[in-house]
Design an enzyme around this catalytic site. Structure first.
Site: not given
Lengths: 333, 489, 339
Positions: A170, A269, A233
């Site tokens: 991430d 996400k 995300k």
């Protein structure tokens, strides 16, 4: 939807994700900095009141009975169980992994979570704890959460995570560069991290709270997808606002438009600020009705959360048992 | 591909406390009419909901008499402040019984519970609350320092927003000091009769509001009644013209809120996802049973394919079905008659060469339902571009330039509303100025508020409801001979 | 009302003198005995005045009726004053075309500009007030002092409406505090082309009191003047023509309201009617005709007393209210809206 669905088939495995070449009209968009700017600034605008109204309207969907149970199970299977504290000790990480493996010790039919999410230097502990479980190990990287460091350090950060056993990365984008209009720099960084990741799936954190407008969220989503993101995300979870329904609407629309343009399905996400099962179900409704049912799978949608899991478990128990539960019956991570 | 079916989430019908029989409300009491008992059905199930005692013309005479007596002896003598207090009580009463009213409205009309709960009922309460505050401030409304009421108002309302239309009519009339005889539509008489209970419980003096039930003949008798000083009608343009003709020369003041065929204009720089929401809301809200529905999409040709594609994707997610299910987006068509009108006009669209697309949503096999439909390749000369369908049917036309959009949008005898979608500020304001329509929504659609006057240009009617200008309908504003000391506030 | 200084009288054209065999005298027009011709140039000027032909005023021009018809206009003593054009339905049709054409630019002009134009009408009328006094005296038998007061009142009426143009939006418009993240405002707009039937008796003050509120808000007008007393109306046309009033903003037809009325009342390109100058059965009939196109119909409650300062009913009668909404707020993701 249910325990038989191979929901986690992709969740933890290292799959080879071949990214096909961009179609011509999008390849031209990344030819150079100027082309990229023109492309991003040419995307349709977002009316804030309109998107917030739709998000609120979808929030009134009443999800009951079997559809609620299905949603709760799905949500649990989509959780990236997260600890990102400066104070994370190996013990803390082990405790988190234990919960990830067995979210509800009193009900082993409860699905596993999709992954845990930790800092790069705690990946090794998590890898040991979760070996053979199929649960993914996501690591933040690239000078998370601020992203304010050199490219060399960001890549080294990424390498540390991968070499320690991360199955997902991430990263954070450089918001300073984005807000300064240096889209090419942001693009190059994402592409470089993706190259470092190889087949390991890359989530690109936009930090939407700092981007501050829905138009920027749309632009950043497209920028990340052009540069090779496997996931877009919302947030680091370190600032507010983090993941809100209107922001997710914009991102879900972006991945839907991306698929229409390229045939590729990119994952989404939301992270930060999702505390209750009710919130999570609202997000799932948004996924269902804005992007489409094909995204209702942990491969294509995750929740970055910590306390959410406890509420999901409590609500699941309530659905199955018929009465309300309390926090004493849910383990701490 | 995973499939996530939402389980049925029905609102409880019992909350509606629907009785087996309803009576008219005249002179402060619930009484039997002499027009016979007539059933009202639930259009989603085609089952009878209740019977309603209908009025005869004698009952209309009684009602007008009661309204006149209440006006002469009580209401016109009451202070504005006190009149306002009754209206505040009614507003509160609606809010208290909000869920019950929403259920009654949905079962009698067919609209989704989500809409009656979140739009119709709260807006009705807001109208009473807003107008309550005007009752003692009429001197500041801009019609002179001593504006007078007119007397007895005869009002006829349609079936598409039964409770809300009742609020739009009753609240300003009472705030301005008039008394009312009002007739609901024959297919949707129930919610106003619950409102009557609320008004009675609020202690509204007898005869201030009288409700006579029945069909077009009763409505006609009411608007032509010599004892009525003021007529307010919401309904079709055809009937509106008949009323205006009949009232010519009678000295009765009249306001009309009639049909529409609004253009929803989408420019190439529109925020496209929100524009799609606006198009959907514009034509499918309330099953398209809205006078101000955006039934003509005028999309700039350069983005037409993209917009239509996204529109169809979005429409396919609309949930059609049981109006009592909280997840239903599109409910039942109000009557068999209306359903056949929609079906016929849609067939005309096919014959005239437009291209029909229908949502693939499942359609219940019982009840009056019509799936959301889009006609593309429509031209201005087609009937589906000119006539009000009053159903979930959108006609799509294209334009090349802003001037062409203006010309096409205004090229209709109607003029109720219009929608504009563009990011360019000066174009928002410029297009708003150019629309010959009483309500212009820019980057939004179907917004209603008691403070914002609503009404039409041209054959969509005249007179306004809501806001300061809405009060003019119920006040004697013929101040031909003002004084030098100042007329308007 | 302050007495006005009378300017040098214009050559009298309104009346016929007995001894003057005027050119183009229509057979049968009576010339009576020693008529007083006030204001007539004396001594050195030619003793034979040039008589005016009274025509229609359409699109800023002065055409005769396309039907070729005229009708005699008689003075208070029954004396022949002039032949006025007898407008036909085709003249009415042409007037509507002119009014519609003028509506776009006139309604798009700034309120300030319209105010200046209406004020200019007052200026021009002031300059010609003696002529109008003469018309009232000869045509209606008014006493000169009363006639002067009437002309003064008409000038004042124009000044009054000139001052309204840029206040209409503020007085009749509003910003609406709607319960949601939207900016909403309601603004008055002119309805379009208004067909107005001027008072039959009150040939100047009533006429001006009917026309001014229609046009000052941006409407254009087709005016059917008093049948018996049309000369002030036609002369007013001349005033309008020299007042920077764009052609077609005001069109004046002389003739029989009953003949023209139904064509105007049923005309689909006329937006509103002012039925001040018709009454009884004709009024009802025209109101009925209007219903076929849902026209806005203004019918004064009683016979207006135009000497009193007007209220706002005539202004409001020809205004539409347009309500506009636009989303606002949500400047940042953090703030959000009120949902």
């Amino acid at each position: 939807m249910g325990p038989d669905t191979p929901a986690l088939a992709h969740g933890g495995a290292v799959t080879t994700v071949q990214r096909p070449a961009l179609p011509a009209h999008l390849a031209g968009a990344v030819a150079d900095e100027a082309a990229l700017r023109r492309f991003l600034h040419g995307l349709p605008g977002v009316d804030p009141v309109g998107v917030e109204a739709r998000a609120a309207a979808l929030g009134t969907r009443s999800i009951k009975k079997q559809s609620k149970l299905d949603a709760l199970d799905l949500a649990i299977s989509m959780v990236d169980l997260t600890t990102l504290e400066g104070a994370d000790t190996p013990g803390k990480v082990r405790s988190l992994c234990a919960k990830a493996r067995r979210p509800d010790p009193d009900d082993l039919s409860t699905p596993q979570v999709a992954a845990v999410c930790v800092y790069p230097d705690r990946v090794a502990v998590a890898a040991e704890e979760l070996a053979g479980t199929g649960i993914g190990i996501a690591s933040v990287a690239t000078a998370f959460p601020s992203g304010r460091s050199s490219m060399a350090i960001k890549l080294a950060d990424t390498r540390l995570a991968i070499e320690s056993g991360a199955t997902e990365v991430d990263m954070v984008i450089d918001r300073g560069a984005f807000l300064a209009g240096e889209y090419g720099r942001v693009y190059d960084e994402i592409a470089a991290v993706k190259a470092e990741c190889g087949a390991i799936r890359l989530k690109v954190i936009l930090e939407t709270g700092e981007l501050a407008t829905y138009d920027n969220v749309r632009r950043a989503s497209w920028l990340a997808m052009l540069a090779g993101a496997d996931f877009i995300k919302t947030s680091t979870g370190k600032i507010s606002p983090a993941a809100t329904l209107p922001v997710i609407h914009v991102m879900l629309q972006a991945v839907r438009d991306w698929r229409a343009a390229t045939g590729q399905q990119i994952a989404v996400k939301p992270a930060g600020g999702i505390r209750t099962a009710k919130d999570a179900i609202r997000f799932l409704v948004a996924v269902h009705e804005v992007a489409g049912p094909e995204w209702l799978d942990p491969f294509y949608f995750r929740f970055g959360a910590s306390s959410l899991l406890s509420d999901l478990i409590m609500q699941r128990r309530k659905q199955l048992s018929g009465h309300y539960w309390g926090p004493d019956y849910v383990t701490v991570a | 591909m995973p499939v996530w079916e939402y389980a049925p989430a029905p609102e409880s019908a019992a909350i509606g406390r629907i009785k087996s029989r309803y009576q008219m409300f005249v002179g402060g009491r619930f009484v039997d009419g002499r027009g016979g008992d007539v059933p009202t059905i639930n259009p989603a199930t085609e089952e009878e909901l209740a019977t309603v005692s209908w009025a005869s013309t004698d009952d209309v005479d009684d009602a007008v008499r009661a309204a006149r007596a209440a006006y002469d002896t009580v209401w016109s003598k009451m202070s504005g402040l006190d009149r306002g207090k009754y209206l505040f009580r009614i507003a509160r009463g609606i809010a208290e019984r909000a869920r019950e009213l929403a259920v009654v409205e949905t079962m009698d009309n067919g609209k989704p519970i989500k809409e009656s709960r979140d739009a119709d009922v709260p807006t009705a309460a807001a109208h009473f609350f807003y107008h309550a505050g005007w009752a003692d401030k009429l001197a500041h409304a801009g019609f002179g320092p001593h504006p007078k009421s007119l007397g007895v108002a005869g009002q006829v309302i349609p079936w598409n927003f039964p409770l809300l239309m009742a609020a739009w009519k009753i609240a300003p009339a009472l705030a301005a000091g008039n008394t009312v005889v009002i007739k609901p539509a024959e297919s949707t008489p129930l919610s106003i009769l619950v409102l009557a209970e609320i008004m009675a419980d609020a202690g509204l003096p007898d005869g201030v509001v009288n409700i006579v039930t029945g069909a077009g003949d009763i409505g006609s008798y009411l608007v032509n009644h010599p004892g009525v000083d003021k007529v307010a009608f919401t309904g079709s343009t055809a009937v509106g013209k008949k009323i205006q003709t009949a009232l010519a020369g009678t000295g009765k003041k009249v306001t009309l809120e009639l049909g529409g065929k609004a253009a929803n204009i989408v420019f190439d720089d529109a925020p496209v996802d929100q524009a799609v929401e606006g198009i959907v809301n514009g034509v499918y809200f309330n099953q398209g049973h809205v006078c101000c529905a955006g039934t003509r999409l005028l999309v700039q040709e350069s983005v037409a394919d993209e917009v239509i594609g996204k529109l169809q994707d979005r429409i396919a997610t609309l949930r059609l079905g049981d109006p009592m299910d909280k997840n239903t987006d599109i409910g039942a068509i109000n009557s068999a008659q209306q359903l056949s009108k929609i079906t016929e006009l849609s067939a005309v669209g096919d014959e005239e060469g437009a291209q029909r697309w229908t949502s693939p949503c499942p359609v219940p096999d019982k009840g009056f339902f019509f799936p959301p439909t889009v006609f593309t390749n429509v031209s201005q000369s087609m009937r589906i571009a000119r006539e009000e369908i009053f159903g979930p049917v959108l006609s799509v036309l294209t334009f090349r330039t802003p001037d062409e959009a203006v010309a096409k949008a205004n090229n209709t005898p109607y003029g109720l509303s219009a929608g504009i979608w563009t990011e360019k500020g000066s174009r928002i304001l410029g297009m708003a100025a150019a629309m010959r329509a009483g309500v212009v929504w820019a980057n939004t659609f179907n917004r209603f508020d008691p403070t914002a006057a609503f009404g039409g240009y041209k054959e969509s009617g005249f007179g306004r409801e809501g806001g300061r200008s809405g009060l003019a309908a119920y006040l004697d504003t013929d101040d031909e001979t003002g004084s030098d000391e100042g007329t308007a506030a | 009302m302050a007495p006005r200084t009378t300017s040098k009288p214009a050559p009298a054209a309104a009346t016929r003198a007995k001894a003057a065999p005027a050119k183009g005298t229509v057979a049968g027009s009576a010339t009576s005995g020693n008529d007083v011709t006030p204001g007539r140039a004396t001594s050195t000027a030619s003793p034979v005045p040039v008589l005016k032909t009274y025509k229609l005023f359409i699109g800023g021009k002065f055409p005769r009726s396309e039907s070729g018809r005229t009708y005699p206009v008689r003075g208070a003593s029954g004396q022949f004053l002039a032949n006025a054009a007898q407008a036909s339905r085709k003249d009415a049709r042409d007037a509507v075309v002119a009014a519609r054409k003028a509506f776009g630019p006139w309604s798009a002009a700034t309120a300030y500009n319209r105010g200046q134009v209406v004020y200019r009408i007052a200026e021009m009328l002031q300059g010609r007030c003696a002529e109008f006094v003469e018309l009232l005296v000869a045509g209606e038998g008014a006493k000169p002092k009363a006639a002067a007061a009437t002309v003064d009142a008409a000038i004042d009426r124009l000044v009054h409406y000139a001052g309204w143009t840029d206040k209409i939006a503020a007085v009749f418009g509003s910003s609406n505090p709607v319960a949601g993240p939207f900016f909403s405002f309601s603004t008055p707009e002119p309805t379009g082309v208004v067909a107005a039937f001027a008072p039959q008796q009150d040939s100047l003050l009533g006429l001006v009191s009917v026309i001014a509120p229609i046009v000052c808000s941006g409407n254009t007008a087709v005016v059917v003047a008093s049948q018996a007393f049309p000369l002030p109306a036609v002369t007013l046309s001349e005033v309008l023509a020299t007042s920077d009033v764009p052609g077609g903003v005001v069109n004046i037809l002389t003739g029989d309201a009953a003949e023209m009325g139904t064509h105007l009342a049923a005309h689909a390109d006329v937006n509103a009617l002012d039925l001040t100058g018709v009454d009884g059965d004709l009024r009802t009939a025209l109101a009925r005709d209007a219903a076929g196109t849902v026209k806005r119909v203004y019918v004064p409650k009683q016979q207006p007393d135009f000497t009193r300062t007007p209220g706002t009913a005539r202004l409001r009668a020809f205004l539409e209210t347009k309500t506009v909404w636009h989303p606002t707020g949500a400047v940042s993701l953090a703030g959000g809206s009120s949902y």
